[in-house]
Design a protein around this motif. Sequence first.
Motif, mmCIF file in Angstrom:
data_model
loop_
_atom_site.group_PDB
_atom_site.id
_atom_site.type_symbol
_atom_site.label_atom_id
_atom_site.label_comp_id
_atom_site.label_asym_id
_atom_site.label_seq_id
_atom_site.Cartn_x
_atom_site.Cartn_y
_atom_site.Cartn_z
ATOM 1 N N GLY A 110 110.458 -57.803 -25.471
ATOM 2 C CA GLY A 110 110.033 -57.329 -26.777
ATOM 3 C C GLY A 110 109.137 -58.350 -27.439
ATOM 4 N N GLN A 111 109.049 -58.262 -28.775
ATOM 5 C CA GLN A 111 108.222 -59.177 -29.544
ATOM 6 C C GLN A 111 109.100 -60.252 -30.177
ATOM 7 O OE1 GLN A 111 105.990 -56.690 -32.289
ATOM 8 N NE2 GLN A 111 104.341 -56.464 -30.806
ATOM 9 N N PHE A 112 108.736 -61.522 -29.919
ATOM 10 C CA PHE A 112 109.544 -62.649 -30.390
ATOM 11 C C PHE A 112 108.675 -63.582 -31.226
ATOM 12 C CE2 PHE A 112 111.433 -61.139 -26.487
ATOM 13 C CZ PHE A 112 112.787 -61.103 -26.774
ATOM 14 N N LEU A 113 109.220 -63.996 -32.367
ATOM 15 C CA LEU A 113 108.532 -64.977 -33.204
ATOM 16 C C LEU A 113 108.746 -66.387 -32.683
ATOM 17 C CD1 LEU A 113 109.278 -63.588 -36.776
ATOM 18 C CD2 LEU A 113 107.128 -63.475 -35.509
ATOM 19 N N ASN A 114 109.915 -66.646 -32.118
ATOM 20 C CA ASN A 114 110.192 -67.985 -31.608
ATOM 21 C C ASN A 114 111.259 -67.909 -30.529
ATOM 22 O OD1 ASN A 114 109.623 -70.961 -32.071
ATOM 23 N ND2 ASN A 114 111.854 -70.971 -32.195
ATOM 24 N N VAL A 115 111.104 -68.763 -29.524
ATOM 25 C CA VAL A 115 112.087 -68.900 -28.452
ATOM 26 C C VAL A 115 112.385 -70.385 -28.300
ATOM 27 C CG1 VAL A 115 112.604 -68.530 -26.016
ATOM 28 C CG2 VAL A 115 111.219 -66.844 -27.267
ATOM 29 N N SER A 116 113.653 -70.771 -28.425
ATOM 30 C CA SER A 116 114.065 -72.169 -28.270
ATOM 31 C C SER A 116 114.969 -72.299 -27.060
ATOM 32 C CB SER A 116 114.805 -72.666 -29.518
ATOM 33 O OG SER A 116 113.982 -72.630 -30.655
ATOM 34 N N ILE A 117 114.733 -73.345 -26.262
ATOM 35 C CA ILE A 117 115.544 -73.633 -25.079
ATOM 36 C C ILE A 117 115.921 -75.102 -25.157
ATOM 37 C CG2 ILE A 117 115.640 -73.599 -22.565
ATOM 38 C CD1 ILE A 117 113.222 -71.627 -22.700
ATOM 39 N N MET A 118 117.220 -75.424 -25.297
ATOM 40 C CA MET A 118 117.616 -76.789 -25.628
ATOM 41 C C MET A 118 118.847 -77.221 -24.839
ATOM 42 S SD MET A 118 116.921 -76.561 -29.708
ATOM 43 C CE MET A 118 115.217 -76.361 -30.266
ATOM 44 N N GLU B 148 104.563 -60.937 -27.319
ATOM 45 C CA GLU B 148 105.196 -59.965 -26.432
ATOM 46 C C GLU B 148 105.673 -60.720 -25.201
ATOM 47 O OE1 GLU B 148 106.612 -56.237 -25.411
ATOM 48 O OE2 GLU B 148 105.449 -56.689 -27.222
ATOM 49 N N CYS B 149 106.983 -60.728 -24.963
ATOM 50 C CA CYS B 149 107.554 -61.542 -23.891
ATOM 51 C C CYS B 149 108.589 -60.774 -23.082
ATOM 52 C CB CYS B 149 108.256 -62.779 -24.453
ATOM 53 S SG CYS B 149 107.186 -64.000 -25.152
ATOM 54 N N ASN C 9 110.874 -60.225 -33.713
ATOM 55 C CA ASN C 9 109.916 -59.960 -34.779
ATOM 56 C C ASN C 9 110.634 -59.459 -36.035
ATOM 57 O OD1 ASN C 9 107.470 -59.746 -36.061
ATOM 58 N ND2 ASN C 9 106.992 -57.730 -35.229
ATOM 59 N N THR C 10 110.287 -60.036 -37.153
ATOM 60 C CA THR C 10 110.846 -59.638 -38.439
ATOM 61 C C THR C 10 109.833 -59.993 -39.519
ATOM 62 O OG1 THR C 10 112.822 -59.787 -39.861
ATOM 63 C CG2 THR C 10 112.024 -61.840 -38.874
ATOM 64 N N SER C 11 110.184 -59.759 -40.756
ATOM 65 C CA SER C 11 109.261 -60.083 -41.841
ATOM 66 C C SER C 11 109.175 -61.597 -42.023
ATOM 67 C CB SER C 11 109.725 -59.436 -43.147
ATOM 68 O OG SER C 11 110.950 -60.007 -43.586
ATOM 69 N N ARG C 12 108.078 -62.065 -42.584
ATOM 70 C CA ARG C 12 107.901 -63.493 -42.834
ATOM 71 C C ARG C 12 109.003 -64.040 -43.745
ATOM 72 N NH1 ARG C 12 103.167 -63.240 -44.319
ATOM 73 N NH2 ARG C 12 102.060 -63.878 -42.436
ATOM 74 N N PRO C 13 109.344 -63.373 -44.859
ATOM 75 C CA PRO C 13 110.419 -63.914 -45.717
ATOM 76 C C PRO C 13 111.750 -64.069 -44.984
ATOM 77 C CG PRO C 13 109.171 -62.258 -46.914
ATOM 78 C CD PRO C 13 108.693 -62.207 -45.501
ATOM 79 N N GLU C 14 112.089 -63.117 -44.114
ATOM 80 C CA GLU C 14 113.357 -63.223 -43.385
ATOM 81 C C GLU C 14 113.313 -64.373 -42.384
ATOM 82 O OE1 GLU C 14 116.449 -61.413 -43.545
ATOM 83 O OE2 GLU C 14 115.477 -61.246 -45.512
#
Length: 468
Positions: free
Chosen positions: A324-332, A288-289, A363-368
């Motif tokens: 919201g809920q995030f599985l990953n955040v990349s800053i590059m 949750e971010c 947030n999404t399903s693991r397969p996606e």
Amino acid sequence: MDARNCFSNLEAWPSESKTLLFLFPREEFFLSGPLSGLNSDLSPLFSSQHALLWKTLDIFTIIGDLVNIHKNHLIFTKLFSFTPSFTGFSNRPKSLKILLNPQSHKKEATQVYYEKVEPLLKIAGIKTDVTITEYEGHALSLLKECELQGFDGVVCVGGDGSASEVAHALLLRAQKNAGLETDSILTPVGAQLPLGVIPAGSTNVLAHSLHGVSHVVTATLHIIMGHIQPVDVCTFSTTGKFLRFGFSAMFGFGGRALAVAENHRWMSPNQRKDFAIMKALAKLKPEECEISFLPFNSSQDLEERRAQGYPKSDCNDQWQMIQGQFLNVSIMAIPCQCSVAPRGLAPNTRLNNGSMALITARNTSRPEFIKHLKRYASIKNQFNFPFVDTYTVEEVKVRPRSNSSGPHPEEDHGPCETASGNCFPWNVDGDLMEVASEVHVRVHPRLINLYGRSMEEMNDSKVTCSCL
């Protein structure tokens, strides 16, 4: 002697005919240029998008034949003389400080340096001072105090973590020399010496993003020729306190996978990486971010205000926020190319355009989510998913919120316990950074010079060779 057949029996050569052989592994090269007058058997090695070989030939006066491929090597023979010529390479270094991490990847860095790098530096007449690092942070502590006045550059032999540590150390040293307070850095000064990166790690993101490949000889030749490439660098801070310099970061899945890998360093590098990814996917959970960001603005007025020393936040106050809920955040701040992501983790980012890529996976399903990760290895658009958003930004603030779906201390890749609460794992250039609160990331244009040429610059340059 026929160039096509001269290697059928090297021992039978008369001694005067094998005065010097100069061997370059052919897979270690960018090759380009017209094929006029060259052996047609070499044509598969040449392509219009590469430009390093002809610049390399400019260094040496070649007398003799450009010989055919023999045992997977492109071989130059010189039957009479071999004279280094550095006309046109005014920026080439004459003395280098070498920092070698013997623990990188499969502990091959020492062999890589002494077998592939040092011979070329000697031929080029470059003096070297080699230090073999003994522990994590050794390069940082060394560069804080050692005398660098007699060197033209610093070279790191190792992986992304080693290169990032040396870059961080050079930039910290520059702030200290400029009399700036390092606890809170808003407008840092640039590093005073260029950094060379000899790739000897598992992914070699920095070298790959810089050269288009992660080949040792390619990187060494750029150093020898003094090719300089300015590169953007990020600062990471929390609650007003400066944490470190870096080129890229991942929070969420990327940070957790690295935390798992760090807890299993007894495994081989490849096993450790695969195990960490599988375990992080098996325990995939969103964070949750609240993410605030300042969109990139390249207007002339903004550039003028930056040149006058204004902080970026004073130049554009159009902050945006997503939560919201995030599985990953990349800053590059760099493209982050590597063998498993040939287009790059942030393919639309450049080395020095003054911006960063912010990539969020909700947030999404693991397969996606796995489908999204697999796309990085292909030429397909890895961002063409409804749960993935991309932004071009100048500043980012990531504020995690602990909740029931968040990290659990009992997990070996979860956060650590501190007096202020949970520490969340970040992956910064392959190094684990654990932070308990909001992280503020700023990009600083052209803060460090690296030895190399960007792919765009190499493709646009008109390279000629007069030595054949």
